[in-house]
Write a protein that holds these residues in place. Sequence first.
Motif, PDB file in Angstrom:
ATOM      1  N   GLU A   2       0.852  -1.191   0.000  1.00 14.04           N
ATOM      2  CA  GLU A   2       0.000   0.000   0.000  1.00 14.04           C
ATOM      3  C   GLU A   2       0.878   1.226   0.000  1.00 14.04           C
ATOM      4  N   PHE A   3       0.280   2.324  -0.432  1.00 19.17           N
ATOM      5  CA  PHE A   3       1.032   3.570  -0.407  1.00 19.17           C
ATOM      6  C   PHE A   3       0.293   4.568   0.470  1.00 19.17           C
ATOM      7  N   ASP A   4       0.969   5.052   1.456  1.00 17.15           N
ATOM      8  CA  ASP A   4       0.384   6.072   2.328  1.00 17.15           C
ATOM      9  C   ASP A   4       0.684   7.433   1.708  1.00 17.15           C
ATOM     10  N   TYR A   5      -0.309   8.022   1.072  1.00 18.40           N
ATOM     11  CA  TYR A   5      -0.069   9.264   0.325  1.00 18.40           C
ATOM     12  C   TYR A   5       0.240  10.427   1.245  1.00 18.40           C
ATOM     13  N   LEU A   6      -0.325  10.365   2.434  1.00 20.00           N
ATOM     14  CA  LEU A   6      -0.131  11.477   3.368  1.00 20.00           C
ATOM     15  C   LEU A   6       1.317  11.593   3.797  1.00 20.00           C
ATOM     16  N   LYS A   7       1.926  10.454   4.045  1.00 20.95           N
ATOM     17  CA  LYS A   7       3.308  10.474   4.511  1.00 20.95           C
ATOM     18  C   LYS A   7       4.302  10.105   3.418  1.00 20.95           C
ATOM     19  N   SER A   8       3.778   9.840   2.248  1.00 18.31           N
ATOM     20  CA  SER A   8       4.638   9.459   1.131  1.00 18.31           C
ATOM     21  C   SER A   8       5.476   8.232   1.485  1.00 18.31           C
ATOM     22  N   LEU A   9       4.805   7.225   2.006  1.00 16.45           N
ATOM     23  CA  LEU A   9       5.523   6.027   2.432  1.00 16.45           C
ATOM     24  C   LEU A   9       4.851   4.806   1.864  1.00 16.45           C
ATOM     25  N   GLU A  10       5.682   3.824   1.533  1.00 16.72           N
ATOM     26  CA  GLU A  10       5.098   2.567   1.085  1.00 16.72           C
ATOM     27  C   GLU A  10       4.965   1.641   2.291  1.00 16.72           C
ATOM     28  N   ILE A  11       3.816   1.025   2.415  1.00 21.27           N
ATOM     29  CA  ILE A  11       3.594   0.063   3.496  1.00 21.27           C
ATOM     30  C   ILE A  11       3.839  -1.325   2.937  1.00 21.27           C
ATOM     31  N   GLU A  12       4.793  -2.008   3.523  1.00 21.91           N
ATOM     32  CA  GLU A  12       5.177  -3.335   3.036  1.00 21.91           C
ATOM     33  C   GLU A  12       4.070  -4.345   3.208  1.00 21.91           C
ATOM     34  N   GLU A  13       4.009  -5.264   2.258  1.00 21.29           N
ATOM     35  CA  GLU A  13       2.981  -6.296   2.338  1.00 21.29           C
ATOM     36  C   GLU A  13       3.454  -7.518   3.117  1.00 21.29           C
ATOM     37  N   LYS A  14       4.674  -7.482   3.572  1.00 25.58           N
ATOM     38  CA  LYS A  14       5.238  -8.625   4.291  1.00 25.58           C
ATOM     39  C   LYS A  14       4.358  -9.012   5.473  1.00 25.58           C
ATOM     40  N   ASP A  40       2.695  -4.603   8.621  1.00 21.02           N
ATOM     41  CA  ASP A  40       3.124  -3.575   9.558  1.00 21.02           C
ATOM     42  C   ASP A  40       1.976  -2.755  10.131  1.00 21.02           C
ATOM     43  N   LYS A  41       0.866  -2.674   9.385  1.00 22.54           N
ATOM     44  CA  LYS A  41      -0.163  -1.716   9.793  1.00 22.54           C
ATOM     45  C   LYS A  41      -1.564  -2.283   9.931  1.00 22.54           C
ATOM     46  N   THR A  42      -1.860  -3.340   9.178  1.00 23.13           N
ATOM     47  CA  THR A  42      -3.252  -3.796   9.075  1.00 23.13           C
ATOM     48  C   THR A  42      -3.362  -5.275   9.390  1.00 23.13           C
ATOM     49  N   ILE A  43      -4.347  -5.606  10.221  1.00 25.70           N
ATOM     50  CA  ILE A  43      -4.606  -7.012  10.563  1.00 25.70           C
ATOM     51  C   ILE A  43      -5.856  -7.459   9.819  1.00 25.70           C
ATOM     52  N   LYS A  44      -5.831  -8.679   9.319  1.00 23.71           N
ATOM     53  CA  LYS A  44      -6.988  -9.183   8.587  1.00 23.71           C
ATOM     54  C   LYS A  44      -7.405 -10.534   9.142  1.00 23.71           C
ATOM     55  N   LEU A  45      -8.707 -10.731   9.204  1.00 23.35           N
ATOM     56  CA  LEU A  45      -9.255 -12.019   9.636  1.00 23.35           C
ATOM     57  C   LEU A  45      -9.701 -12.763   8.388  1.00 23.35           C
ATOM     58  N   TRP A  46      -9.132 -13.948   8.190  1.00 24.12           N
ATOM     59  CA  TRP A  46      -9.454 -14.758   7.016  1.00 24.12           C
ATOM     60  C   TRP A  46     -10.211 -16.000   7.438  1.00 24.12           C
ATOM     61  N   LYS A  47     -11.228 -16.322   6.648  1.00 27.77           N
ATOM     62  CA  LYS A  47     -12.006 -17.523   6.921  1.00 27.77           C
ATOM     63  C   LYS A  47     -11.738 -18.521   5.800  1.00 27.77           C
TER      64      LYS A  47
END
Lengths: 238, 499
Positions: free
Chosen positions: B79-91, B112-119
Amino acid sequence: MMLSKGLKRKREEEEEEKEALAVDAWWLEPGHPAVAQAPPAVASSSLFDLSVLKLHHSLRQSEPDLRHLVLVVNTLRRIQASMAPAATLPPVPSPPTAPGIADNLLASSDAALSASMASLLEDLSHIEGLSQAPQPLVDEGPPGRPSGAAPPSLGALDLLGPATGCLLDDGLEGLFEDIDTSMYDSEFWAPVSEGHKPSPEDGPGKEEAPELDEAELDYLMDVLVGTQALERPPGPGR
Amino acid sequence: MGEDTDTRKINHSFLRDHSYVTEADIISTVEFNHTGELLATGDKGGRVVIFQREPESKNAPHSQGEYDVYSTFQSHEPEFDYLKSLEIEEKINKIKWLPQQNAAHSLLSTNDKTIKLWKITERDKRPEGYNLKDEEGKLKDLSTVTSLQVPVLKPMDLMVEVSPRRVFANGHTYHINSISVNSDCETYMSADDLRINLWHLAITDRSFNIVDIKPANMEDLTEVITASEFHPHHCNLFVYSSSKGSLRLCDMRAAALCDKHSKLFEEPEDPSNRSFFSEIISSVSDVKFSHSGRYMLTRDYLTVKVWDLNMEARPIETYQVHDYLRSKLCSLYENDCIFDKFECAWNGSDSVIMTGAYNNFFRMFDRNTKRDVTLEASRESSKPRAVLKPRRVCVGGKRRRDDISVDSLDFTKKILHTAWHPAENIIAIAATNNLYIFQDKVNSDMHRGRGRTAFAGGCLKPGKKGFTATNHRKPTRLSALKFTSFIPGFNRAQSFPRH
């Protein structure tokens, strides 16, 4: 800039030599006195340089690894404390006269090192946009600096504050502190002689070498940081 | 989920040089589910691959419970955080399984930033014989319909379907390093460098901040959170570790904001080992509660330590993982290896602990016999069903034939992520982009021949405080553990989703 780059290169070469020494010690038996506890004088100096490089590299990242940064800074403090046991190490450097780490380093190290540290900080300040960095280059801080001058101090970690804060966290100020003002820096430095600054004293045709004294530096930095409006004419010499 | 025909991730196997590694394939986390039937791995490319253990078959006694690919899906995208001009790694930093409550499996995966629940659900039947639609789903010409039929469920090839059920975003300013599901099965926590948040699994638009160590002035920052975990039985207790080597046990009943710890576990610095790097090597990279809930296991750069929850002053056991590196700390600082974060694991009976090291070595320590072993995860030493040979690192003095000298260790081959099956002696080792699964062959033979003596279940036993459940699993004797490999150096880039 050229000069500072030259200085840096020289420092790196010097560090490589010292690392070679360290590497040689590596091959010795673990019980060898040279390896057991590296002699503080030699190891510390190259370790110091190495740590400063690491810190610099870490801060240059768009999003520094906080853990890495904190560990490097703490290690740097330890090394610095061992190099200059007499110098006091203020836990919280007093704003706004000087950034904590840079100040101590300068106080305790020799001229060459302080010059290279200064150039390092200057680079950092241009990147991060916290343009009070030229301040610590001179030993005497400018008198009459308003205590409320923008970001309180320039410890290495404070540079992180605005940069890693997000909209939710630090509010709107956090957004704008992040902006890279190095572009604006260059604009201000260069065309000084062209008389962009309004001044009742200057004639339009006056030719002067674009020297900037400390007071003007202060003023310009404050403008950039936003604590000063661009109305007050600069000091004498224009 | 669609099958992956992403050519970017296909590692051309004809390249014999195994040093060629697609960065996206580097495994970043490994986790067994609560029964051990499923094994999930996450990688730097944001992909999750789930392996399932095949049921033991009498027809093929040698393929006793081997793991095969069950499902593959893309969990996170860059993902790209446009506000901070930073790329968020998908690792994928961590995966944690939820306890299974119905036919479906669920897991949490985080970057690094987002948690996902997978079924994850299975579909092995489909309805056939619709009146209005034909086999391809097109509407039938009504004039051809002469009689009515009842659609019938017919078996089909097993299809594993994965869907994102929740996305927990915008909860963290800093990088998430751990997630942990609470024993209440309703909440979970996520920790970044400075804060820990408590989430409800069904609610994505808010979370509670339960720990905040961010100083008012960032310049005063000297310590960060490195790992955290909920207690396995007490839903109000959790622990978090710091970069200074301390552990804080917190009780959520005490206050809404758990900045004040209930217990602080910290070992005083050993003055004889003091160096400039003391703090860095004391930084805890992983903390794990024992299955019993009585102990904690921590990993710092050179050691693994077992702590008793009832004793805060020092660990009850300390094991040296690779003490020969102590004299090399300067070089390891220079090449940043000193910042590597190794994980650690308990076996099912809490009698053996395991952690990774360099040169694709991993170490196991038997807490009862105090014996330890070094094993290697590599293609050469992992022919199918070959027994793993113990390795030795020599530091001078007498050198045996197969010893590795300290100076020839490969520091780019690091085993950071390991996992141990919750009940059996099966371990999963991630070596860069390869996943190795090793099984203790000796004990499993015992297991089949003489009944389940090695892995008895729990039973109620009277104690001083009434009835308590004890784990009667026989502690594993390390000398009996001989690991064989039945998935020889499984290269993830060649994995395919199951269908």
